[in-house]
Design an enzyme around this catalytic site. Structure first.
Site, PDB file in Angstrom:
ATOM      1  N   LYS A 117       0.832  -1.210   0.000  1.00 51.14           N
ATOM      2  CA  LYS A 117       0.000   0.000   0.000  1.00 51.14           C
ATOM      3  C   LYS A 117       0.857   1.247   0.000  1.00 51.14           C
ATOM      4  CE  LYS A 117      -4.513  -1.468   1.430  1.00 51.14           C
ATOM      5  NZ  LYS A 117      -5.686  -1.238   2.236  1.00 51.14           N
ATOM      6  N   LYS A 199      -3.686 -10.567  -7.224  1.00 53.04           N
ATOM      7  CA  LYS A 199      -4.942 -10.998  -6.597  1.00 53.04           C
ATOM      8  C   LYS A 199      -6.084 -10.108  -7.087  1.00 53.04           C
ATOM      9  CE  LYS A 199      -5.089  -8.369  -2.414  1.00 53.04           C
ATOM     10  NZ  LYS A 199      -5.207  -8.160  -1.033  1.00 53.04           N
ATOM     11  N   LYS A 202     -10.340  -4.476  -6.141  1.00 54.21           N
ATOM     12  CA  LYS A 202     -11.141  -3.402  -6.737  1.00 54.21           C
ATOM     13  C   LYS A 202     -10.266  -2.415  -7.504  1.00 54.21           C
ATOM     14  CE  LYS A 202     -10.667  -0.593  -2.673  1.00 54.21           C
ATOM     15  NZ  LYS A 202      -9.753  -1.430  -1.920  1.00 54.21           N
TER      16      LYS A 202
END
Ligand code: TYM
Length: 335
Positions: A117, A199, A202
């Site tokens: 992130k 993976k 969204k």
């Protein structure tokens, strides 16, 4: 006299940072429903975690409510499961702070989700993003659960939770139950349909199937799914050499309950062209009742408000018991 057996407890949460997708469903929610006879179940919308990345306030509010409707539509009966919003139970923030002080800088630095992130949000690597796993440990430990059903990507956070709980217990005695992650055999790692090395998430919407998506859009995504560049054109489970096909097979297995062998037999002699729309159809039929029920529930805001209010009350009652114990153990003066 009838023996009273204390039910085991299950707890999990999902961030309302985006619309729920097939990865969330197969990796997590599917394994939450149908458990309420056996377990005392707590499931929440992890809204406090979402603000580690900048959110649009109105969207966050809308998605939190939609997520609740989708939880119920996935079979989580609010009469039998405690469904709540994380920020409605202030004990999460309080225990989160305490556990920050028992979680090591080195441990937090090793978290792969933090590394990913922060690479994606280089302009906003804030303290919350770094200390997030301590809040997640608080989310879990407050409720003393036995099992935490999550997808594979949350395994590391669950292991850290266990380490922090053990560290705390070794200083103060048995305060926290040491929880076990529960990771399903199929569906724990659903990959992107158009990039099977990543993976499903969204942030890559073309390879991601959302729970509320229209059937024709879902089918289009499956028809365009990346299979493999081999010339074999054969449905065979070989994750190393055929990751795209293996991903589709694991999705099909998770929604139909079939084994990989059964799937190979079913599609023997047929190519990817026949296989892909079949997977699409199976997913559409699995999601159809969920979409319809969630849309219906979303029209009844008063009902949903009642559910999350009641859920927060029940959750806070349990959370407070643990927090009191923790405050006492660490030496905070009682009010
Ligand atoms: P989150 O919100 O990213 O994901 C929610 C759940 O969905 C699973 N999942 C997947 N499973 C299979 N394949 C995928 N492609 C996929 N993508 C997501 C995740 O493993 C997870 O189970 N930190 C957590 C939220 C959280 C939490 C908690 C979970 C906060 N506090 C306490 C359990 C207990 C998270 O970010 O998950």
């Amino acid at each position: 006299m009838e023996e009273i057996v204390q039910k085991k407890r299950m707890l999990s949460g999902i961030q309302p940072s985006g619309d729920l997708h097939l990865g969330n469903y197969l990796g997590a929610i599917k394994n939450w429903s149908g458990r309420a006879e056996q377990f005392d179940c707590f499931y929440f919308m992890a809204d406090m975690h979402t603000i580690t990345v900048r959110q649009t306030p109105a969207d966050l509010r809308r998605r939190t409510l939609e997520q609740l409707a989708q939880y119920i539509a996935c079979g989580l009966d609010p009469e039998k499961n405690t469904l709540f919003v994380q920020s409605h139970v202030h004990q999460h923030a309080e225990l989160g702070w305490v556990l920050n002080c028992y979680t090591m800088f080195g441990e937090l630095s090793r978290m792969t989700q933090f590394k990913d992130k922060s690479a994606k949000n280089a302009e906003n690597i804030n303290g919350g993003l770094f200390t997030y796993p301590a809040l997640m440990a608080a989310d879990i430990l407050l409720y003393q659960p036995d099992l935490v059903p999550v997808g594979h990507d949350q395994k590391q956070h669950c292991e850290l939770t266990r380490d922090v709980a053990q560290r705390f217990n070794s200083i103060y005695g048995d305060v926290f139950k040491i929880p076990e992650p529960y990771i399903p055999e199929t569906g724990a790692r659903v990959m992107s349909l158009n990039a099977p090395e990543s993976k499903m998430s969204k942030s890559m919407p073309e390879g991601c199937v959302f729970l509320m998506e229209r059937p024709e859009d879902i089918q289009r995504k499956f028809k365009r799914a990346i299979t493999d560049s081999d010339t074999e054109n054969c449905v065979r489970f070989d994750p190393e050499n055929k990751p795209g096909v293996a991903n589709l097979m694991s999705i099909y297995a998770a929604v139909t309950g079939k084994t990989y062998e059964e799937i190979e037999t079913e599609f023997a002699g047929q190519g990817y062209g026949a296989f892909k729309p079949k997977v699409g159809e199976a997913v559409i039929e699995t999601l159809r009742p969920i979409r319809e029920e969630a849309s219906r529930l979303l029209k009844d805001k008063a009902y949903l408000e009642g559910v999350y209010r009641g859920g927060a009350e029940r959750a806070a009652y349990e959370a407070e018991k643990t927090l009191r114990k923790v405050y006492k153990k660490i030496g905070f003066l009682a009010r």
